[in-house]
Design an enzyme around this catalytic site. Structure first.
Site, PDB file in Angstrom:
ATOM      1  N   ASN A  51       4.024 -10.525 -11.807  1.00  0.00           N
ATOM      2  CA  ASN A  51       3.719 -11.884 -11.363  1.00  0.00           C
ATOM      3  C   ASN A  51       4.971 -12.726 -11.588  1.00  0.00           C
ATOM      4  OD1 ASN A  51       2.753 -14.395 -10.795  1.00  0.00           O
ATOM      5  ND2 ASN A  51       1.023 -14.322 -12.208  1.00  0.00           N
ATOM      6  N   ARG A  81       1.932  -9.955  -7.338  1.00  0.00           N
ATOM      7  CA  ARG A  81       0.953 -10.996  -7.040  1.00  0.00           C
ATOM      8  C   ARG A  81       1.618 -12.040  -6.139  1.00  0.00           C
ATOM      9  NH1 ARG A  81      -0.243 -16.454 -10.119  1.00  0.00           N
ATOM     10  NH2 ARG A  81      -2.086 -17.040  -8.945  1.00  0.00           N
ATOM     11  N   HIS A 141      -6.844 -17.542  -6.407  1.00  0.00           N
ATOM     12  CA  HIS A 141      -7.476 -16.730  -7.462  1.00  0.00           C
ATOM     13  C   HIS A 141      -8.353 -15.613  -6.884  1.00  0.00           C
ATOM     14  CE1 HIS A 141      -7.382 -20.660 -10.000  1.00  0.00           C
ATOM     15  NE2 HIS A 141      -6.339 -19.918 -10.328  1.00  0.00           N
ATOM     16  N   ARG A 197      -4.448 -30.925 -12.532  1.00  0.00           N
ATOM     17  CA  ARG A 197      -4.709 -31.242 -11.123  1.00  0.00           C
ATOM     18  C   ARG A 197      -5.991 -32.058 -10.977  1.00  0.00           C
ATOM     19  NH1 ARG A 197      -4.059 -25.239  -9.731  1.00  0.00           N
ATOM     20  NH2 ARG A 197      -1.817 -24.940  -9.888  1.00  0.00           N
ATOM     21  N   ILE A 252     -10.663 -20.852 -20.010  1.00  0.00           N
ATOM     22  CA  ILE A 252     -11.771 -21.712 -20.420  1.00  0.00           C
ATOM     23  C   ILE A 252     -13.109 -20.985 -20.237  1.00  0.00           C
ATOM     24  CG2 ILE A 252     -12.957 -23.904 -19.933  1.00  0.00           C
ATOM     25  CD1 ILE A 252     -10.167 -24.934 -18.946  1.00  0.00           C
ATOM     26  N   GLU A 305      -6.601  -9.545 -13.361  1.00  0.00           N
ATOM     27  CA  GLU A 305      -5.911  -9.543 -12.070  1.00  0.00           C
ATOM     28  C   GLU A 305      -4.855  -8.441 -12.009  1.00  0.00           C
ATOM     29  OE1 GLU A 305      -5.611 -13.742 -13.068  1.00  0.00           O
ATOM     30  OE2 GLU A 305      -5.482 -14.153 -10.926  1.00  0.00           O
TER      31      GLU A 305
HETATM   32  P1  ADP Z   1      -3.722 -20.139 -16.366  1.00  0.00           P
HETATM   33  O1  ADP Z   1      -3.636 -18.628 -16.251  1.00  0.00           O
HETATM   34  O2  ADP Z   1      -4.323 -20.818 -15.183  1.00  0.00           O
HETATM   35  O3  ADP Z   1      -2.482 -20.795 -16.860  1.00  0.00           O
HETATM   36  P2  ADP Z   1      -5.630 -19.563 -18.503  1.00  0.00           P
HETATM   37  O4  ADP Z   1      -6.605 -18.734 -17.776  1.00  0.00           O
HETATM   38  O5  ADP Z   1      -4.739 -18.924 -19.504  1.00  0.00           O
HETATM   39  O6  ADP Z   1      -4.767 -20.460 -17.499  1.00  0.00           O
HETATM   40  O7  ADP Z   1      -6.441 -20.729 -19.231  1.00  0.00           O
HETATM   41  C1  ADP Z   1      -5.812 -21.753 -19.943  1.00  0.00           C
HETATM   42  C2  ADP Z   1      -6.903 -22.692 -20.458  1.00  0.00           C
HETATM   43  O8  ADP Z   1      -7.801 -21.941 -21.287  1.00  0.00           O
HETATM   44  C3  ADP Z   1      -6.364 -23.836 -21.305  1.00  0.00           C
HETATM   45  O9  ADP Z   1      -6.956 -25.058 -20.912  1.00  0.00           O
HETATM   46  C4  ADP Z   1      -6.844 -23.462 -22.689  1.00  0.00           C
HETATM   47  O10 ADP Z   1      -7.118 -24.575 -23.453  1.00  0.00           O
HETATM   48  C5  ADP Z   1      -8.129 -22.719 -22.403  1.00  0.00           C
HETATM   49  N1  ADP Z   1      -8.555 -21.953 -23.581  1.00  0.00           N
HETATM   50  C6  ADP Z   1      -7.986 -20.850 -24.091  1.00  0.00           C
HETATM   51  N2  ADP Z   1      -8.633 -20.485 -25.229  1.00  0.00           N
HETATM   52  C7  ADP Z   1      -9.614 -21.399 -25.434  1.00  0.00           C
HETATM   53  C8  ADP Z   1     -10.639 -21.596 -26.420  1.00  0.00           C
HETATM   54  N3  ADP Z   1     -10.759 -20.752 -27.447  1.00  0.00           N
HETATM   55  N4  ADP Z   1     -11.475 -22.639 -26.285  1.00  0.00           N
HETATM   56  C9  ADP Z   1     -11.362 -23.496 -25.262  1.00  0.00           C
HETATM   57  N5  ADP Z   1     -10.434 -23.368 -24.295  1.00  0.00           N
HETATM   58  C10 ADP Z   1      -9.572 -22.333 -24.383  1.00  0.00           C
END
Ligand code: ADP
Length: 398
Positions: free
Chosen positions: A8, A89, A178, A239, A329, A381
């Site tokens: 990626n 990706r 996604h 966003r 999340i 993914e």
């Molecule tokens: P991306 O791949 O889109 O950058 P992720 O799938 O890694 O994002 O998700 C990032 C989000 O997940 C952040 O907002 C982070 O706060 C949230 N997150 C990760 N662990 C936790 C947790 N234990 N509790 C709440 N939110 C979490």
């Protein structure tokens, strides 16, 4: 056995995961970050240990070379000929690619053309692709598009009610994002409930820093929340998600900003960050939501909108069998899942509070009486990219 690299490439980063296929074991994974800087970071996981180096990495070609040399040096591969395929990706495949494809000159030209609607992503992906072709000229490269899974949406779903010429001239329509993740968790959900996916109506909620929702009927995507770009849909870390488009004109005049400056703010300074003024990270907002009203509001706007989408997909799908929560999340925030599912009570959803707080990989978080079953399913993914690389390149384990 095959060794497949899933890649990626972002504008200043290169994430990788090396798989043993068809067993689907992860041999190693890592990331090169801050590409272009004198003090770039290179992280690789070896036997469960994270090894981190700070060093200059001029460009993506240097990053790829660094990674490949390191694999040989650490004897993770004996030599580079052990790598059988590389899967990339790609965020935007437009209408060209309903499935993953073997990369050739024509595919490269189309990814380049589509950079017009995904400038940050597609250019970076191309740099990654070229760097791997240069380093491993004999190895097949496969493009796996975030948009492919959404290509089954029908015209009334993907078209915007805007002048038709904008579609004809500029291909303005909904493409979604996604897709690889939505497809993976939908397939996994069918496997978990032990029913053919063809019989199921599934709503998949990919809730990470970027977040989107998809309606999946019989294994095919029929609608998704992201649009021409990842800005549409529910509010995210930075966003805005859907807004009244007239806000752009209003703010342009009021603050003397150009349209592109405003779109940048809607992409990078809105969502959780914009509303709370505190952070784009849901953990930070959850930590202060009890005393900070704006942190709570940022989270509440998002859960309301997620529930709105699920409600509208309930109508579209004529019912829902399964809701899946995935990504940062979705996989980790029991607060987010609870708040969303509680809003769906009218659809007969009954949350299992205890299961929802259980820290396990895959968990069913609704009760036996619930009319819709909900699951937490970690996305993967990279594994989908590795699987597609094997399938599309026609690779067979010796
Ligand atoms: P991306 O791949 O889109 O950058 P992720 O799938 O890694 O994002 O998700 C990032 C989000 O997940 C952040 O907002 C982070 O706060 C949230 N997150 C990760 N662990 C936790 C947790 N234990 N509790 C709440 N939110 C979490």
């Amino acid at each position: 056995m095959l060794k497949i690299m899933a890649v990626n490439a972002g504008s200043s980063s290169l994430k990788f995961k090396l798989f043993q296929m068809p067993g689907e074991e992860v041999i190693t994974e890592g990331i090169v970050e801050r590409i272009g800087a004198e003090d770039a970071y290179y992280t690789i996981v070896v036997n469960g240990d994270k090894i981190k180096k700070v060093l200059p990495v001029k460009n993506h070609s240097v990053a790829v070379r660094l990674l490949l040399d390191d694999l040989v040096e650490r004897e993770i591969v004996r030599d580079l000929s052990e790598i059988n395929g590389v899967g990339h990706r790609i965020v935007q495949g437009g209408s060209y690619f309903p499935d993953s494809v073997l990369i050739d000159e024509d595919v490269i030209a189309k990814i380049d053309e589509l950079a017009a609607i995904a400038p940050l992503h597609n250019h970076a992906h191309l740099i990654g692709i070229k760097a791997f072709i240069e380093a491993l000229p004999e190895v097949p490269n496969v493009a796996v598009f975030d948009t492919s899974f959404h290509q089954t949406m029908n015209e009334e779903t993907y078209m915007y009610a805007i002048p038709f010429e904008w579609y004809e001239k500029y291909k303005i329509r909904k493409y979604g994002a996604h897709g690889t993740s939505h497809k993976y968790v939908a397939m996994k959900a069918a496997e978990i409930v032990g029913r053919p996916i063809e019989e199921l109506k599934i709503v998949t909620c990919h809730l990470g820093n970027g977040a989107s929702i998809a309606a999946v009927k019989g294994g095919k995507c029929v609608d998704t929340s992201m649009g021409l770009t990842p800005l549409e849909g529910i509010p995210m870390g930075t966003r805005s998600g859907n807004i009244d488009p007239a806000i752009v004109g209003f703010i342009s005049e009021a603050e003397n900003l150009t349209a592109s400056e405003i779109v940048e703010i809607l992409n990078k300074k809105s969502g959780y960050l914009g509303v709370s003024g505190v952070s784009n990270d849901s953990r930070d907002l959850e930590a202060c939501m009890a005393e900070n009203k704006r942190c709570k509001l940022a989270l509440d706007i998002q859960t309301k909108r997620i529930a709105d989408y699920i409600g509208s997909y309930y109508v579209l799908l004529e019912g829902i069998d399964i809701i899946v929560f995935t990504a940062g999340i979705g996989e980790n925030s029991s607060r987010c899942r609870r708040d969303v599912l509680k809003r769906l009570k009218v659809l007969g959803v009954e949350i299992d509070e205890e299961a929802n707080t259980r820290q396990r990989e895959i968990v069913e978080i609704t009760t036996k009486n619930s009319k819709i079953r909900a699951f937490v399913i970690p996305t993967n993914e990279e594994l989908m990219i590795a699987r597609d690389t094997v399938r599309i390149a026609g690779l067979c384990a010796k």
